[in-house]
Structure formats: C-alpha cells, structure tokens
Design an enzyme around this catalytic site. Structure first.
Site, PDB file in Angstrom:
ATOM      1  N   VAL A  12     -18.880 -25.857  -6.700  1.00 52.72           N
ATOM      2  CA  VAL A  12     -20.264 -26.407  -6.645  1.00 52.72           C
ATOM      3  C   VAL A  12     -19.745 -27.921  -6.810  1.00 52.72           C
ATOM      4  O   VAL A  12     -20.419 -28.823  -5.736  1.00 52.72           O
ATOM      5  CB  VAL A  12     -21.085 -25.963  -7.501  1.00 52.72           C
ATOM      6  N   HIS A 222     -18.547  -9.346 -15.640  1.00 55.31           N
ATOM      7  CA  HIS A 222     -18.392  -8.788 -14.634  1.00 55.31           C
ATOM      8  C   HIS A 222     -16.964  -8.290 -14.318  1.00 55.31           C
ATOM      9  O   HIS A 222     -16.180  -9.366 -14.552  1.00 55.31           O
ATOM     10  CB  HIS A 222     -19.135  -9.449 -13.430  1.00 55.31           C
ATOM     11  N   TYR A 256     -16.483  -3.764  -4.897  1.00 56.85           N
ATOM     12  CA  TYR A 256     -15.857  -4.395  -3.784  1.00 56.85           C
ATOM     13  C   TYR A 256     -14.375  -4.573  -3.935  1.00 56.85           C
ATOM     14  O   TYR A 256     -13.680  -4.233  -5.106  1.00 56.85           O
ATOM     15  CB  TYR A 256     -16.537  -5.752  -3.771  1.00 56.85           C
ATOM     16  N   ASP A 546     -49.826 -24.388   2.491  1.00 55.77           N
ATOM     17  CA  ASP A 546     -51.092 -24.335   2.987  1.00 55.77           C
ATOM     18  C   ASP A 546     -52.030 -24.066   1.952  1.00 55.77           C
ATOM     19  O   ASP A 546     -51.720 -23.397   1.093  1.00 55.77           O
ATOM     20  CB  ASP A 546     -51.360 -23.450   4.045  1.00 55.77           C
TER      21      ASP A 546
HETATM   22  C1  FAD Z   1     -14.860 -11.797 -11.826  1.00 53.18           C
HETATM   23  C2  FAD Z   1     -15.911 -12.509 -10.862  1.00 53.18           C
HETATM   24  C3  FAD Z   1     -15.751 -12.362  -9.421  1.00 53.18           C
HETATM   25  C4  FAD Z   1     -16.362 -13.375  -8.662  1.00 53.18           C
HETATM   26  N1  FAD Z   1     -16.350 -12.808  -7.269  1.00 53.18           N
HETATM   27  C5  FAD Z   1     -16.953 -13.327  -6.521  1.00 53.18           C
HETATM   28  C6  FAD Z   1     -16.680 -13.370  -4.905  1.00 53.18           C
HETATM   29  O1  FAD Z   1     -15.962 -12.489  -4.548  1.00 53.18           O
HETATM   30  N2  FAD Z   1     -17.458 -14.170  -4.172  1.00 53.18           N
HETATM   31  C7  FAD Z   1     -18.390 -15.317  -4.789  1.00 53.18           C
HETATM   32  O2  FAD Z   1     -19.041 -15.754  -3.788  1.00 53.18           O
HETATM   33  N3  FAD Z   1     -18.519 -15.427  -5.850  1.00 53.18           N
HETATM   34  C8  FAD Z   1     -17.987 -14.803  -6.858  1.00 53.18           C
HETATM   35  N4  FAD Z   1     -18.023 -14.893  -8.121  1.00 53.18           N
HETATM   36  C9  FAD Z   1     -19.010 -16.117  -8.489  1.00 53.18           C
HETATM   37  C10 FAD Z   1     -18.346 -17.354  -8.595  1.00 53.18           C
HETATM   38  O3  FAD Z   1     -17.313 -17.545  -9.196  1.00 53.18           O
HETATM   39  C11 FAD Z   1     -19.313 -18.388  -9.382  1.00 53.18           C
HETATM   40  O4  FAD Z   1     -20.613 -18.195  -9.059  1.00 53.18           O
HETATM   41  C12 FAD Z   1     -18.804 -19.632  -8.665  1.00 53.18           C
HETATM   42  O5  FAD Z   1     -17.412 -19.957  -9.069  1.00 53.18           O
HETATM   43  C13 FAD Z   1     -19.808 -20.612  -9.657  1.00 53.18           C
HETATM   44  O6  FAD Z   1     -19.066 -21.889  -9.404  1.00 53.18           O
HETATM   45  P1  FAD Z   1     -19.635 -23.301 -10.165  1.00 53.18           P
HETATM   46  O7  FAD Z   1     -18.815 -24.441  -9.740  1.00 53.18           O
HETATM   47  O8  FAD Z   1     -21.118 -23.150 -10.161  1.00 53.18           O
HETATM   48  O9  FAD Z   1     -19.089 -22.919 -11.567  1.00 53.18           O
HETATM   49  P2  FAD Z   1     -17.861 -23.028 -12.478  1.00 53.18           P
HETATM   50  O10 FAD Z   1     -16.778 -22.742 -11.495  1.00 53.18           O
HETATM   51  O11 FAD Z   1     -17.891 -22.279 -13.532  1.00 53.18           O
HETATM   52  O12 FAD Z   1     -17.574 -24.598 -12.754  1.00 53.18           O
HETATM   53  C14 FAD Z   1     -18.616 -25.198 -13.722  1.00 53.18           C
HETATM   54  C15 FAD Z   1     -17.485 -26.251 -14.248  1.00 53.18           C
HETATM   55  O13 FAD Z   1     -18.273 -27.121 -15.082  1.00 53.18           O
HETATM   56  C16 FAD Z   1     -17.411 -27.466 -16.141  1.00 53.18           C
HETATM   57  N5  FAD Z   1     -18.271 -27.797 -17.407  1.00 53.18           N
HETATM   58  C17 FAD Z   1     -19.280 -26.897 -17.884  1.00 53.18           C
HETATM   59  N6  FAD Z   1     -19.795 -27.553 -19.044  1.00 53.18           N
HETATM   60  C18 FAD Z   1     -19.248 -28.924 -18.925  1.00 53.18           C
HETATM   61  C19 FAD Z   1     -19.717 -29.984 -19.791  1.00 53.18           C
HETATM   62  N7  FAD Z   1     -20.528 -30.035 -20.857  1.00 53.18           N
HETATM   63  N8  FAD Z   1     -18.884 -31.099 -19.515  1.00 53.18           N
HETATM   64  C20 FAD Z   1     -17.926 -31.233 -18.316  1.00 53.18           C
HETATM   65  N9  FAD Z   1     -17.800 -29.923 -17.585  1.00 53.18           N
HETATM   66  C21 FAD Z   1     -18.368 -28.856 -17.798  1.00 53.18           C
HETATM   67  C22 FAD Z   1     -16.624 -26.294 -16.484  1.00 53.18           C
HETATM   68  O14 FAD Z   1     -15.316 -26.450 -17.119  1.00 53.18           O
HETATM   69  C23 FAD Z   1     -16.262 -25.767 -15.102  1.00 53.18           C
HETATM   70  O15 FAD Z   1     -15.161 -26.232 -14.589  1.00 53.18           O
HETATM   71  C24 FAD Z   1     -17.381 -14.072  -9.268  1.00 53.18           C
HETATM   72  C25 FAD Z   1     -17.253 -14.561 -10.554  1.00 53.18           C
HETATM   73  C26 FAD Z   1     -16.587 -13.877 -11.363  1.00 53.18           C
HETATM   74  C27 FAD Z   1     -16.630 -14.106 -12.739  1.00 53.18           C
END
Ligand code: FAD
Length: 813
Positions: A12, A222, A256, A546
């Site tokens: 993200v 998960h 999946y 609305d």
């Molecule tokens: C096992 C598993 C399987 C999945 N499979 C899928 C899939 O097949 N398809 C799909 O669409 N999604 C899947 N997901 C979901 C998906 O991985 C996540 O929803 C997505 O990666 C979230 O992205 P993000 O950037 O929001 O969060 P993250 O990737 O968690 O990134 C957040 C970042 O913020 C950083 N951070 C946190 N706090 C701080 C702070 N205080 N200061 C600085 N940095 C900080 C962290 O280090 C991290 O790098 C899966 C998740 C899991 C766990």
C-alpha cells in the site's frame, strides 16, 4: 508542494508513493520499521493471488486497476504479475448456483469471465479431480502478484520522480499542532510533514490510537502452507515463471491454491478465527525478520489438508513442507479503511487492504489527497462509515471474527450479521416482537422486515385474488410473501412503519440556515414548517447523500440523513454559530401511511390535518393524545400520511395510541420489504445503492432537488460545467410476473452487457418486479432489456417514472 510522509513500505505504502508522485506530489518520504522491500509486513509473504470479482463494484474496480497496473510494472528480478487466470470451483449445488451470480457481477463490473463445466476446469487445471466438482468460474485476467517485486517496482518509479524510502525507521509518534499534523517522531527525532499517511498494515490501528483515532481492524492469523514436490508438476514451470495453471479457489472448503514451481501453496481459512494480540506480538517478535509470521499450528490445518487432497488427488503423494500462520487485517464488514482524520487534518489512513485492491486503494487515496475526492465511490471503505457502536473493541473483535469465518461463504444480500444482534432497538421493539416481526439488521438497529401477524391478511388477500408469484429458493430467503400483503395494504388502507433507525440530526444556531444552504443543493432557507428534499453534493457534483431538511424553528432544523458519513461531512464543514447533534437515539419515529392515514390520525390530534391546512412537505409540532410530536407530511412509500416523531420515552405509548386507534381501519404494522417495494414503485432512490458520489443529480434523476438559481453551494460550480450524462438511472419493469432481481445483476441489450441493476422489489400494484438500473443514456422508454439473475435471463421494459402514481394523486389528497 506539501511534504508527505508515508508510514509503511508494504504494497500500500509503495503504491501510494507511486500514485502521489505521478500526480506531481514528489516530496514524499516513505518510512518503514523493517528493511526494504521485504519489510516483514504482510506483503513480504503474501502469496499474491488476485481474484478481481467481488460483489462490490468499488472493490472490483480497485482489483481491476491493480491488475492493469501490475501488468505494466518492470522489475529486474522478473514478473510482478503473472496473468495465469483465476478459477473458482463449485463442489456443491449452492456454490454452483452462486457462481452464476458471480459471473453476473463480473459482467456488471466489466470483468471478462465465464462458467466452465468440470472437464473444461480440469483442462485448465489438470490437478483438479473433475468428478469432485460441478463446474467453475474462470477469469482469464486474474493472476498472481509478486507482491514484494510489485512494491519495489512502484517504489522505484516513485524514487525516480523524487520520493525517498527510508528503511529501519520506526515511527513512534505523530506530531501535531493546532489540529494539524506537523510531522512524525522516530528514534532519530522529528521529521516534518504536512501530510502523514498511515499505511502501516495491521500495525496501523495501534498507531492511529495515538492520535485518538479508532481504525476498526483486527489482525488475524491465516494459514499458508507449501507442499513438497508434486510429481505431476515437475518440469512444468521454471524458477522464473513459478506458475502456469490458474490460481484456484475451493471456497466450499475455504481454500485457495497456487503453484510454486513444482510445489503447491495452499491457503486456508478453514480454521477458527485466530485474532492476534498486538501487544504480545510486538513484544514477542521485536527484532524478528518477519514480525507478521507466527508459528504454524498444525492441528488447525488438518481439515484443510484432507479437503485439499480430495479436490487435488496428487496431494496424496506429497505433504506440507513449509508453513506458517501469517497475519493480516480483518474489518467488521470486510472492506478496507481509508480517509483523513477529521480532528487532525493531514493525517490519513489506508489500512486493511489486500494486495488485490492495493493499487486501486492507493490511487483513490492519492486522488483524495491531491484532488479533494477520489474518482470512484469509496463510501464502503470510508473511515467514518462506522456507527459509534462499531468502534467498540467488543464489536470490532466479534464482527471481524465473523468476517473471517465468512470470508469465502455464500452471502445472501439480505443475510445480516449474527454477531452482537439486538444492540439498537426502537421503543416499538417489544410490540413488534409480539406481532411476530422478522428482523433485519442495519447500522446496529433491529428493523422489522415483515410481520407474521399479517399472515392471515396475506391469506385473505390471496383468497381474494391478489397475486403472490412463486419465488425461487434463493430470492425467498430472508423474505416472506407476507411483505406483498403489507405493501398492498399500505396502498389500500393504512400501515405503520418503524422509521426510528432513520438517522437524524439537529442543526441549530443563528447561522444554521446559511450553513445548510451552503451544504445542500436545494433551497432549504424557507419558512418555519417547511420540509425540503435535497442532495448533499461533493465538489465535483457527485451525490454524497440525499437528505430531508425540516425547519422546525427559525434557527433549528431537523435533518434526516443516510448515516455516519453525513455527520462526518457536516462536521468537517461546521462553522461557528452552528451546532450539530445526532438525535436519532433520543427520538423515535413511526410512519403512518395509506389512504386512511388521515382518518386514523386526525381524531388524535388537536390541529387540523386536512390537505389544505397541512400541506405536503410541511412540518407541524403538535400533540397526538397527550404526546408531544413533530409530524412531517412526507412519504417515502408514496402515500398520504406522516412521519411522526416523538421523544423516545413516549415511543411505546405513541405506538399503542396509533395502533389502537387504527384498529377500526384495520391498520397493520408493515416492514422493510414492503417499504422498499413501495419506494421503488414511486421512483425514490436509495443512496449508496442506487446512486453514489459517482453520479450527478441529472444522471440519477434527482435534479429536481437542485436549485441552480440559489447562491453558491458545494458542487454547484461542477454542475455548471456538466455535460449530458452517458448513463442514466432508469426504472425497468419485468415482463414475467415471477421474475425477480435482488440487485447487482447485469443488464443486456442485444446480448451485450450495458449496465446493472441497483435495487429491485416486487410491486403488488402492478404485479411485476420493478428495478432500477444504470443504462446507457441512449436507452429509450419502452426499450426491452434482459436481466441475468443467477443464470436465468428475463426480459424487462424500460418504464417512465415513477411507475406508480406519476400524478402524485395518492400523496396529495
Ligand atoms: C498468509 C497470507 C496470505 C495472503 N494472501 C493474499 C493473497 O493471496 N491476495 C491478497 O490480495 N492478499 C493476501 N494477503 C493479504 C495481504 O498480504 C495484505 O493485506 C497486504 O499485504 C497488506 O499490505 P500493507 O501494505 O497494508 O501492509 P504490510 O505489508 O504489512 O506493510 C505495512 C508496513 O508498515 C510497516 N510499519 C508498521 N508500523 C510501522 C511504524 N510504526 N513505523 C514504520 N513502519 C511501520 C511494516 O514494517 C510494514 O512493512 C495475505 C496475507 C497473509 C498473511
């Protein structure tokens, strides 16, 4: 140019940096507590399956944009998106029927997809046992995202435009001054910022609490497992390509699958919800390379493995080799969470986002920050969509757990959550239970859908010749034919509707009128006692809501709205001299409507309720019996009558007074289904379903509620520039009396999908289902269209509006 700090370099945060810099906001710094770009967040180990089709048009649009964008990304390591297609199989008749609904959503949202028989599925994915399945849903453009590569590729594009990425830097606090964010605090000190976007994944909720913001998400574990080598896959893929069969879903067993060269990856939701306590997580994993991975709990995976082996017999020759419990966010309603903190301007969140929707969410967030509004409707994802109750830890935990359990379930559009029911009840609730109400849930409220007490009436009407068309099993769930009788009786005699859950605010103060004039599209600065239906538009003229504005005193208005997003919109624009108060809970409302409404109510009231004395769209503060009430002569069902408001403590007495007085007129209590069908007959739109910010008033057919001659109001400038809309919201009437639609069905002309249904209801008045559909503006009254309802096609005719009582004779009498 503003300096933007993005917290988190997951999928993200990196995507957002790309989208912001592409829009000219190049002074962007992205901080991450982990290394780049395998940061240790959810993205770092996401297997990256991207299935685009979703019941939500917005979520599907987010996913389609992600696919489109990821297909263009370049990374020296190889592909960022491998478009192997997506296949979802059905092993039960219910799922097979539901895949027909799903292929309809795909058509409606513009995603190429089709249904396949078992052999076709097995040809696409030969590991599947075709004897185990009834068919499949194939989307050729779905595929696999290589999430870390996609993140890095987007980061590199952002860096090339001026953005900076800083690893190993944890944000430990947000710095603000006078209601504005001014920076973030790290171990190295304060970094100044004009805008801070929290894209910290499941950590984001904790960070948000430090600035007084509840981000209702729950980190959940998960399970994801990789098998050992599968002989049938040996030699099929290279290390570089990794996969060539479609990504696969077996949702009947919450599973999946994807290939990892000659192994399979299996993801499972087929286990108990495993919410993660963030405080322990942080303590336990500090310094760990992958704080978002927990040890695998083997027992939880046992049912998944046996179900997987049934679908894919080749698994018998293999076993789980690597596995973990990965963490990511779940929310009470399954949607992402986006938007700006209302009380700390410049602080934004983009949380609970799957890889699937990441680029779409990032684009919408960037548009929101840069242009003031996203180009797609994001109300389902808005940070402020939650009622107060939905911010309680108990609510967040229970409903998010239910969202986890139901993630792959077949969800009926009228299946409301089962967790935490009965939280909000109107003062009429006990009476409604006595009448055998079947309750829907909305915004925490219990809302009668129909009343079993009216079964006898339904039988009587059936015996008298009223048509009650048979329904199929799906559309008759959470539904009763009694609702047809209730709607008919409202048109014939009189019915009482509980309108208490209709959210209402008091807007008061010396500048209340000018404030509302600025906020609304219609003229609301009229005499005391006036009632005005109007739009709330955004700056681009899109319909935010609305509402109905009743002027109860010179400086006091009662405003009936759609929900918490309206409070947020008003609150963000509030000026000195105006107060805004949600009065829903302290008040109640009963709608008394039907040709005999006046006969019922007049004897209870000291004031003259005649048409001449109490006109349509007027308000009156008076008494019914001894009870002080405010009556609004409005009718969403299109009948003579009033919304009658009282302070909540009078509620039970008010209900009894009206119900007892109504006995001689054979009054009934009627529910939401009847209400819905009557409002559709009458041409009234439901915001959020029929129209959203993506639509301007003319296209949605509500431009009668826009007064361009009025002084400036939000959205006016945009409407002045408006050109003819390409699509219009139209009423269509099904030709076959037994044809149904429930919403979101695709609409075809000459075999081509041209639009989709928004809402529908059976009209006892004309003996057909009436629906609203977004159709090309070239569609004419009288044209025939075809609607696909779960694989059954029915013709319908485009009708003039409203279908029932265009002369308003029923209301104005
Ligand atoms: C096992 C598993 C399987 C999945 N499979 C899928 C899939 O097949 N398809 C799909 O669409 N999604 C899947 N997901 C979901 C998906 O991985 C996540 O929803 C997505 O990666 C979230 O992205 P993000 O950037 O929001 O969060 P993250 O990737 O968690 O990134 C957040 C970042 O913020 C950083 N951070 C946190 N706090 C701080 C702070 N205080 N200061 C600085 N940095 C900080 C962290 O280090 C991290 O790098 C899966 C998740 C899991 C766990």
């Amino acid at each position: 140019m503003p300096h933007v700090v993005v917290i988190g370099a997951g999928i993200v945060g990196t995507s957002l940096a790309d989208e912001l810099t592409a829009r000219g906001v190049t002074d962007v710094t992205v901080l991450d507590r982990g290394p780049l770009f395998t940061t240790g967040g959810s993205t770092s180990h996401a297997p990256g399956l991207v299935f685009q089709t979703n019941p939500s048009k917005t979520m599907s649009a987010f996913a389609s944009y992600t696919v489109q964008k990821f297909c263009t990304l370049e990374h020296p390591g190889g592909w960022a998106f491998n478009q192997v297609g997506g296949l979802e199989v059905a092993t039960t008749p219910e799922r097979w029927a539901d895949l027909h609904r799903k292929v309809g959503w795909a058509a409606a949202w513009g995603i190429d997809a089709r249904l396949l028989d078992p052999d076709e599925c097995a040809r696409l994915h030969p590991l599947i046992d075709p004897d185990r399945i009834l068919g499949g849903f194939h989307t050729p453009t779905d595929g696999l995202a290589k999430a870390v590569r996609a993140a890095e590729a987007q980061a590199n594009r952002a860096i090339s435009r001026g953005a900076t990425f800083v690893p190993n830097t944890e944000v430990i606090g947000i710095v603000d001054k006078a209601g504005r964010v001014t920076g973030v605090r790290t171990a190295d000190g304060v970094m100044d910022a004009d805008i801070v976007v929290c894209a910290a994944g499941f950590w984001g909720a904790q960070l948000a609490t430090t600035v007084g913001l509840t981000v209702p998400l729950v980190p959940m574990a998960h399970q994801y497992a990789r098998t050992g080598q599968i002989p049938a896959l040996v030699g099929r893929n290279t290390e570089a390509s990794e996969a060539s069969y479609p990504i696969l879903r077996h949702q009947d067993q919450d599973l999946y699958f994807r290939e990892h060269v000659d192994r399979l990856g299996i993801g499972s939701y087929n286990h108990r919800p495993m919410p993660v306590d963030m405080s322990t997580l942080m303590a336990d994993t500090a310094g760990e390379p992958m704080p978002s991975m927990l040890p695998f709990t083997e027992d939880d995976f046992a049912p998944a493995w046996s179900a997987a082996s049934e679908l894919i017999p080749a698994l018998a020759d293999s076993k789980v080799e690597e596995a973990f419990n990965g963490i990511f966010s779940f929310t009470p309603d399954g949607f992402s969470i986006m938007g700006e903190h209302r009380d700390l301007s410049g602080f934004w969140v983009a949380e609970a986002v799957w890889v699937t929707h990441s680029a779409g969410v990032a684009k919408a967030t960037a548009e929101w920050i840069v242009d003031g509004a996203p180009s797609v409707d994001v109300h389902e994802c808005d940070l402020y969509r939650f009622e107060d109750v939905a911010r309680s830890p108990e609510f967040i935990m229970q409903t998010s757990s239910q969202a986890f359990v139901e993630v792959y379930d077949i969800i009926h559009p009228y299946q409301f959550r089962s967790a935490l029911r009965g939280l909000r009840t109107s003062p009429f609730h006990e009476r409604q239970k006595q009448l055998g109400a079947f309750f829907y849930e909305g915004a925490g409220w219990e809302r009668p859908a129909w009343f079993e007490a009216n079964a006898e009436l339904a039988q009587r009407l059936r015996d008298g010749g009223l048509a009650f068309p048979e329904r199929d099993g799906w559309s008759s769930r959470f539904w009763s034919p009694i609702s047809i009788a209730e709607a008919h009786w409202t048109r014939e005699r009189v019915a009482m509707y509980d309108m208490t859950p209709l959210t209402r605010y008091e807007v008061a103060g010396p500048d209340a009128a000018s404030f509302l004039q600025k906020m609304t599209s219609n003229n609301v600065d009229k005499s005391v006692g006036s009632v005005t239906y109007t739009m709330l538009l955004d700056e681009s003229g899109g319909i935010r809501s609305d509402i109905t504005v009743a002027r109860l005193a010179d400086t006091r208005f009662q405003v009936a709205v759609n929900g918490p997003l309206d409070f947020d919109w008003f609150a963000r624009h509030l000026v000195d001299g105006v107060t805004l108060r949600d009065i829903t809970g302290g008040t109640c409302c009963v709608g008394v409507w039907g040709p005999l409404a006046r006969d019922l109510v007049q004897p209870l009231c000291p004031d003259d309720l005649s048409h001449e004395n109490f006109k349509y769209f007027r308000a009156l503060q008076t008494y019914l019996g001894a009870i002080p009430v405010t009556m609004l002569r409005v009718s969403y069902v299109g009948e003579l009558g009033w919304e009658i408001y009282a302070s909540a403590e009078y509620g039970a007495a008010l209900w009894d007074l009206l119900f007892d007085a109504g006995q001689r007129h054979e009054v009934i209590a009627a529910g939401r289904i009847a209400f819905n069908s009557l409002r559709i007959e009458k041409g009234y739109r439901l915001w959020g379903t029929d129209m959203t910010t993506e639509h301007q008033p003319k296209a949605a057919g509500v431009d009668f509620a826009v007064k361009m001659s009025k002084d400036d109001f939000i959205g006016k400038a945009a409407l002045e520039r408006v050109t003819a809309p390409a699509k219009l919201l139209r009423s269509i009437v099904f030709d076959d009396p037994s044809a149904v639609a429930l919403g979101k069905e695709p609409v075809y002309v000459d075999g081509r999908c041209v639009g989709y249904v928004t809402s529908a209801g059976y009209s006892p008045t004309i003996g057909r289902t009436i629906a609203y559909a977004w159709l090309p503006a070239s569609t004419r009254i009288g044209d025939t269209v075809t609607v696909d309802y779960r694989g059954t096609r029915s013709t319908a005719t485009v009708h003039s509006e409203p279908v029932v009582d265009p002369e308003m004779a029923r209301i104005k009498r």
